[in-house]
Write a protein that holds these residues in place. Structure first.
Motif, mmCIF file in Angstrom:
data_model
loop_
_atom_site.group_PDB
_atom_site.id
_atom_site.type_symbol
_atom_site.label_atom_id
_atom_site.label_comp_id
_atom_site.label_asym_id
_atom_site.label_seq_id
_atom_site.Cartn_x
_atom_site.Cartn_y
_atom_site.Cartn_z
ATOM 1 N N ILE A 1 25.213 41.515 68.432
ATOM 2 C CA ILE A 1 23.944 42.163 68.128
ATOM 3 C C ILE A 1 22.831 41.471 68.916
ATOM 4 N N ARG A 2 21.704 42.091 68.972
ATOM 5 C CA ARG A 2 20.571 41.470 69.646
ATOM 6 C C ARG A 2 19.295 42.005 69.024
ATOM 7 N N SER A 3 18.191 41.274 69.238
ATOM 8 C CA SER A 3 16.927 41.824 68.766
ATOM 9 C C SER A 3 16.119 42.299 69.962
ATOM 10 N N PRO A 4 15.554 43.461 69.854
ATOM 11 C CA PRO A 4 14.764 44.033 70.951
ATOM 12 C C PRO A 4 13.616 43.099 71.337
ATOM 13 N N HIS A 5 13.097 42.355 70.365
ATOM 14 C CA HIS A 5 12.097 41.331 70.639
ATOM 15 C C HIS A 5 12.057 40.389 69.440
ATOM 16 N N THR A 6 11.454 39.240 69.621
ATOM 17 C CA THR A 6 11.345 38.307 68.504
ATOM 18 C C THR A 6 10.769 39.019 67.300
ATOM 19 N N SER A 7 11.326 38.738 66.189
ATOM 20 C CA SER A 7 10.779 39.257 64.945
ATOM 21 C C SER A 7 10.802 40.766 64.827
ATOM 22 N N ALA A 8 11.787 41.366 65.487
ATOM 23 C CA ALA A 8 12.167 42.712 65.088
ATOM 24 C C ALA A 8 13.518 42.520 64.419
ATOM 25 N N GLY A 9 14.066 43.522 63.822
ATOM 26 C CA GLY A 9 15.415 43.388 63.273
ATOM 27 C C GLY A 9 16.416 43.339 64.409
ATOM 28 N N ARG A 10 17.676 43.478 64.097
ATOM 29 C CA ARG A 10 18.715 43.451 65.122
ATOM 30 C C ARG A 10 19.313 44.836 65.317
ATOM 31 N N ILE A 11 19.826 45.044 66.519
ATOM 32 C CA ILE A 11 20.590 46.259 66.785
ATOM 33 C C ILE A 11 21.905 45.856 67.437
#
Lengths: 348, 348
Positions: free
Chosen positions: B61-71
DNA sequence: GCTGGCACTCGTCATTATGGAGTGCCAGCG
DNA sequence: CGCTGGCACTCCATAATGACGAGTGCCAGC
């Protein structure tokens, strides 16, 4: 000066022309300063502004919002196209290219496909070409082949490049020689006559209960009738280069695009529109809402019928944003229609 | 627990599953709080965060940017699809509907079109179906008809619902009876044998200079050869419902759309991709960049081959965003492939 | 090993300020 | 009378600002 435009000065028209041309070129609302520089007329921005106010009152231009420049309205484009346009003659090399691409050995389906791609390629818009109507094509020959107990293959030879076949579901088995007799009879009767005529004759034959019709003839007539009436294949027109439309800012939002492409797939609306062009005399142009289809509100459609033996058998054209380069597109569509007609004409 | 995932806990997988499902449903990055509520596991957000950090380290998984959820990443989806997915059984009424739509009288072209529309209609994605390969279909019959001096019409009857015709350009005129003889000869030789076999025989015949071949036979063989080799008609697959893809946020920007639709029109890339599926065993899924085509970077493709007589003759599937409802789509594609095969199988 | 708490990071959204393009109107000039 | 320059005004676009909320990472304590 003219009954149509009694209260509109030559100068105003000149400005409308310059404004429209500029807007088509740049895609941005045009202001008085720009127009003063580019119109050719030597007036100050202030004067231009007065004239623009008049044009706005007449409904020929409008401003997207206060203190933006002006853009043409549908009526503005209409006047531009009808009376102000200076069409750009088509350069010979393009015509040559089209001619060589279309004039090679094609059945009508592939001819239509090529024409459509050509149109879209040259104009950078979406190209659209209907399949030629066959009613006035003459029937060269009919053959029947038995396929199975309940199926018969009918082959309709229309020209030496154009053959259709249809599978008929029949009630009882037919022998090869029965079918042979039937096609012999039909060929004797109808070969060389045009499809519409043939169809009418068949109906007449079926209604009449003539004494001189034996069973074989009756079979033949019935079979020919169902062969001719079998539904025409689904695609009534061919489009190409739809994706070109994604280039244009003004069409490029998801909602508009979706509507447009769904309309293209549905085919029905486009078909209706094209049907109108078969009857209309010569080239036709629908600007924005003029088409009457919401999906085309932001688009213009330029069409021309193409003919065989002086008879209109189909329509072709392009679809693009209202803000298309009419002066370039019109001669292209026109030329394509002529070349298309020529390519369809029987030669040998 | 498994050689493939030695260092990944059951719990982490559970969370990956919940996260992926949620993301597929909502389309928004999923945070630890949400997951803590919805995962079924009873852990606090903080714990979830720790596990998520692990999953991120593993590249699932990864987060689109810091402090967004993960996808999910592509690898995440891969693991989800391969080992975590619980497919949703297909409800019987849908299957019935598909069966009745496909199992009615169709030639293969219209069968393919219908299947494609069905796929797109049911999944709300783009449906895609290749035309069935004909090599292993058997040739039922051949007929030749003279059209003009230099053209002969060849009719290949493949089954009682499947007929092809091709116009051959020939060097010299042939009489009707010559052609009749030729087709008689060919029918005696080849009727009922499969196309590939026929083609091979023809080549053998042409190479050999057998004494027992008279001029007629030679003509027949040559003509049959060109009839069989005439280019297969252009459309190798049929797509439907492309516009469905415009529904999805993540595909809905002009640049992506353009690339995608141009790719569809170009056909080549899609065709390559589908070709790979003919050989691959059974259902195949390409997630995002796995397909290897840039235009499909944001898409997943789910395919299944369909068979006649146990032989793969075509491929069908759907194209949608990576974030598609795999658990629903997979059984649909699977069922469609089976029904398609059944519909193509000769019955009578 | 799990949890709550805390500081921190970002994206979103609404608000505000600024600059520029363009307009409409008016008074003055030829 | 028609054209022009000037001027006040409107409105969009852009950037800057700040509050808010969602989410994270880390740590200390149970």
């Amino acid at each position: 000066m003219n009954a149509n435009k009694p209260d509109i000065s030559e100068r105003a028209l000149q400005l409308l022309k310059a404004l429209t041309e500029r807007y088509i070129r740049e895609g941005q609302p045009v202001g008085s300063r720009t127009l003063s520089r580019e119109s050719g007329l030597n007036f100050s921005p202030a004067t231009i502004r007065n004239v623009m106010a008049d044009l706005e009152d007449l409904g020929l231009i409008r401003s997207p919002h206060t203190s933006a420049g002006r853009i043409p309205t549908v009526q503005g484009y209409r006047m531009f196209v009808d009376t102000l346009l200076t069409v750009k003659p088509l350069d010979e090399s393009t015509v040559d290219r089209m001619r060589t691409e279309l004039d090679t050995d094609h059945d009508s389906k592939s001819l239509v496909t090529t024409a459509s791609s050509l149109l879209s390629g040259i104009t950078h818009l979406a190209g659209i070409v209907t399949l030629p109507r066959r009613e006035h094509a003459s029937l060269k020959r009919v053959e029947f082949l038995p396929l199975s107990e309940h199926r018969v293959l009918a082959v309709l030879v229309i020209s030496d490049r154009e053959v259709q076949n249809r599978i008929l579901n029949v009630e009882r088995p037919y022998t090869a020689s029965e079918l042979q007799q039937a096609s012999n009879y039909l060929n004797a009767q109808f070969a060389g006559r045009n499809l519409e005529e043939v169809r009418r004759s068949l109906i007449r034959d079926m209604k009449s209960d003539r004494a001189d019709m034996d069973r074989m003839m009756r079979t033949a007539v019935e079979m020919a009738d169902s062969a001719l009436n079998a539904a025409e294949e689904g695609d009534d027109f061919v489009m190409a280069g739809e994706t070109n439309l994604m280039e244009f800012e003004e069409l490029c939002n998801p909602a508009t695009l979706r509507q447009l492409f769904e309309g293209f797939n549905r085919k029905r609306d486009i078909l209706h529109l094209l049907d109108q062009c078969v009857n209309g005399a010569g080239m036709q142009i629908f600007i924005g809402e003029e088409s009457g289809y919401q999906m085309l509100d932001e688009c213009s459609v330029v069409t021309a019928p193409y003919t065989v033996d002086g008879r209109v058998v189909g329509v072709l054209g392009v679809i693009g944003p209202t803000r298309m380069a009419y002066e370039r597109v019109i001669p292209i569509v026109d030329a394509t229609a002529r070349i298309m007609g020529a390519a369809l004409n029987p030669r040998e």
